[in-house]
Scaffold this motif. Structure first.
Motif, PDB file in Angstrom:
ATOM      1  N   THR A  27      89.676  40.540  49.011  1.00 33.29           N
ATOM      2  CA  THR A  27      90.169  39.505  49.911  1.00 33.29           C
ATOM      3  C   THR A  27      91.695  39.511  49.952  1.00 33.29           C
ATOM      4  O   THR A  27      92.352  39.648  48.928  1.00 33.29           O
ATOM      5  CB  THR A  27      89.686  38.122  49.421  1.00 33.29           C
ATOM      6  N   THR A  28      92.252  39.335  51.140  1.00 31.48           N
ATOM      7  CA  THR A  28      93.702  39.230  51.286  1.00 31.48           C
ATOM      8  C   THR A  28      94.169  37.924  50.670  1.00 31.48           C
ATOM      9  O   THR A  28      93.590  36.870  50.898  1.00 31.48           O
ATOM     10  CB  THR A  28      94.094  39.255  52.781  1.00 31.48           C
ATOM     11  N   SER A  29      95.234  37.989  49.889  1.00 25.59           N
ATOM     12  CA  SER A  29      95.808  36.804  49.246  1.00 25.59           C
ATOM     13  C   SER A  29      97.198  36.549  49.825  1.00 25.59           C
ATOM     14  O   SER A  29      97.980  37.483  49.995  1.00 25.59           O
ATOM     15  CB  SER A  29      95.898  37.023  47.733  1.00 25.59           C
ATOM     16  N   ILE A  30      97.464  35.287  50.148  1.00 28.52           N
ATOM     17  CA  ILE A  30      98.772  34.913  50.683  1.00 28.52           C
ATOM     18  C   ILE A  30      99.266  33.660  49.975  1.00 28.52           C
ATOM     19  O   ILE A  30      98.486  32.907  49.391  1.00 28.52           O
ATOM     20  CB  ILE A  30      98.733  34.634  52.208  1.00 28.52           C
ATOM     21  N   ASN A  31     100.579  33.450  50.009  1.00 28.56           N
ATOM     22  CA  ASN A  31     101.111  32.132  49.702  1.00 28.56           C
ATOM     23  C   ASN A  31     101.651  31.617  51.028  1.00 28.56           C
ATOM     24  O   ASN A  31     101.777  32.368  51.984  1.00 28.56           O
ATOM     25  CB  ASN A  31     102.164  32.163  48.588  1.00 28.56           C
ATOM     26  N   LEU A  32     101.946  30.356  51.113  1.00 30.75           N
ATOM     27  CA  LEU A  32     102.329  29.768  52.403  1.00 30.75           C
ATOM     28  C   LEU A  32     103.833  29.617  52.553  1.00 30.75           C
ATOM     29  O   LEU A  32     104.312  28.738  53.250  1.00 30.75           O
ATOM     30  CB  LEU A  32     101.630  28.424  52.585  1.00 30.75           C
ATOM     31  N   SER A  33     104.592  30.532  51.928  1.00 27.76           N
ATOM     32  CA  SER A  33     106.045  30.399  51.917  1.00 27.76           C
ATOM     33  C   SER A  33     106.740  31.009  53.128  1.00 27.76           C
ATOM     34  O   SER A  33     107.925  30.786  53.332  1.00 27.76           O
ATOM     35  CB  SER A  33     106.613  31.022  50.638  1.00 27.76           C
ATOM     36  N   THR A  34     106.005  31.777  53.929  1.00 26.76           N
ATOM     37  CA  THR A  34     106.650  32.434  55.076  1.00 26.76           C
ATOM     38  C   THR A  34     105.966  32.010  56.374  1.00 26.76           C
ATOM     39  O   THR A  34     104.774  31.667  56.379  1.00 26.76           O
ATOM     40  CB  THR A  34     106.550  33.966  54.961  1.00 26.76           C
ATOM     41  N   PRO A  35     106.690  32.085  57.489  1.00 27.35           N
ATOM     42  CA  PRO A  35     106.061  31.796  58.781  1.00 27.35           C
ATOM     43  C   PRO A  35     104.861  32.719  59.057  1.00 27.35           C
ATOM     44  O   PRO A  35     103.842  32.282  59.594  1.00 27.35           O
ATOM     45  CB  PRO A  35     107.187  32.036  59.792  1.00 27.35           C
ATOM     46  N   TRP A  36     104.970  33.987  58.665  1.00 24.89           N
ATOM     47  CA  TRP A  36     103.862  34.921  58.867  1.00 24.89           C
ATOM     48  C   TRP A  36     102.605  34.458  58.140  1.00 24.89           C
ATOM     49  O   TRP A  36     101.503  34.479  58.698  1.00 24.89           O
ATOM     50  CB  TRP A  36     104.256  36.318  58.379  1.00 24.89           C
ATOM     51  N   SER A  37     102.748  34.032  56.880  1.00 18.20           N
ATOM     52  CA  SER A  37     101.570  33.632  56.104  1.00 18.20           C
ATOM     53  C   SER A  37     100.956  32.347  56.671  1.00 18.20           C
ATOM     54  O   SER A  37      99.738  32.199  56.700  1.00 18.20           O
ATOM     55  CB  SER A  37     101.914  33.475  54.621  1.00 18.20           C
ATOM     56  N   ARG A  38     101.785  31.430  57.125  1.00 14.40           N
ATOM     57  CA  ARG A  38     101.267  30.196  57.709  1.00 14.40           C
ATOM     58  C   ARG A  38     100.522  30.499  59.016  1.00 14.40           C
ATOM     59  O   ARG A  38      99.465  29.939  59.277  1.00 14.40           O
ATOM     60  CB  ARG A  38     102.393  29.189  57.911  1.00 14.40           C
ATOM     61  N   GLN A  39     101.072  31.442  59.794  1.00 10.45           N
ATOM     62  CA  GLN A  39     100.402  31.842  61.032  1.00 10.45           C
ATOM     63  C   GLN A  39      99.079  32.549  60.720  1.00 10.45           C
ATOM     64  O   GLN A  39      98.072  32.343  61.407  1.00 10.45           O
ATOM     65  CB  GLN A  39     101.315  32.754  61.843  1.00 10.45           C
ATOM     66  N   ARG A  40      99.078  33.363  59.694  1.00 10.36           N
ATOM     67  CA  ARG A  40      97.850  34.071  59.292  1.00 10.36           C
ATOM     68  C   ARG A  40      96.757  33.066  58.901  1.00 10.36           C
ATOM     69  O   ARG A  40      95.590  33.238  59.255  1.00 10.36           O
ATOM     70  CB  ARG A  40      98.168  35.002  58.118  1.00 10.36           C
TER      71      ARG A  40
END
Length: 191
Positions: A2-15
């Protein structure tokens, strides 16, 4: 994996927003355990969570929100006394079972009930997720039925090597057990 992200960037929030809009399932830390979440108005996403957990739809699921405003659509149809009882517990680790008098929450979330379990979270990441989604989210513990809820990302991956579209990294809150559940009309504690 599974792809893991944190919400620190605009890209991750958009994802995150794209994943929820595309009927995806997310895993994320809550007050006490890792949770699974999705758009409650997506029958496909909810069915995915129920299948992952091996949970019958009849039992229903919890909605988690970032603010009382996000669940006002449910509360405004209730007597003021019941509204006040519910909002007195929020934000915090208390889930209130409230009547869904206008049947606004889909059956695939509500289950066989005329009520819906709702929590307004105090956990900063959970609140951010709901704010980014622009709505309350389904929130259920991240574990197959009968197993202990996941408390680490490693346990999430072990339980569900497939089926979760996005894992949101972050820290668990300080609670050691899942939220208290109260039937707000009767005041009875259910868990």
């Amino acid at each position: 994996m599974t792809t893991s992200i944190n919400l620190s960037t605009p890209w991750s929030r958009q994802r995150l927003q794209q994943t929820l809009a595309a009927d995806g399932v997310i895993a994320y830390p809550t007050e006490a355990v890792w949770g699974l979440g999705c758009n409650p108005w997506s029958e496909f996403a909810v069915d995915t969570i129920l299948a992952l957990k091996q949970r019958p739809v009849e039992k229903g699921l919890i909605l988690v929100a970032s603010s009382v405003d996000q669940v006002q659509f449910l509360l405004r149809h209730l007597p003021e006394e019941i509204q006040a009882r519910a909002t007195a517990h929020w934000p915090g680790p208390v889930t209130c079972v409230v009547p869904d008098v206008k049947r606004q929450v889909p059956d695939w979330v509500r289950g066989d009930h005329d009520t819906i379990a709702v929590r307004v979270s105090a956990h900063p990441l959970v609140r951010q997720l709901c704010d980014l989604a622009g709505m309350p989210l389904v929130s259920t513990s991240c574990n197959p039925a009968g197993r202990e809820p996941a408390r680490t990302p490693w346990q999430v991956q072990r339980y569900f090597p497939a089926g979760i579209d996005l894992m949101v990294s972050g820290s668990l809150g300080t609670s050691r057990k899942p939220s208290t559940i109260i039937d707000i009309a009767s005041g009875r504690r259910l868990r």
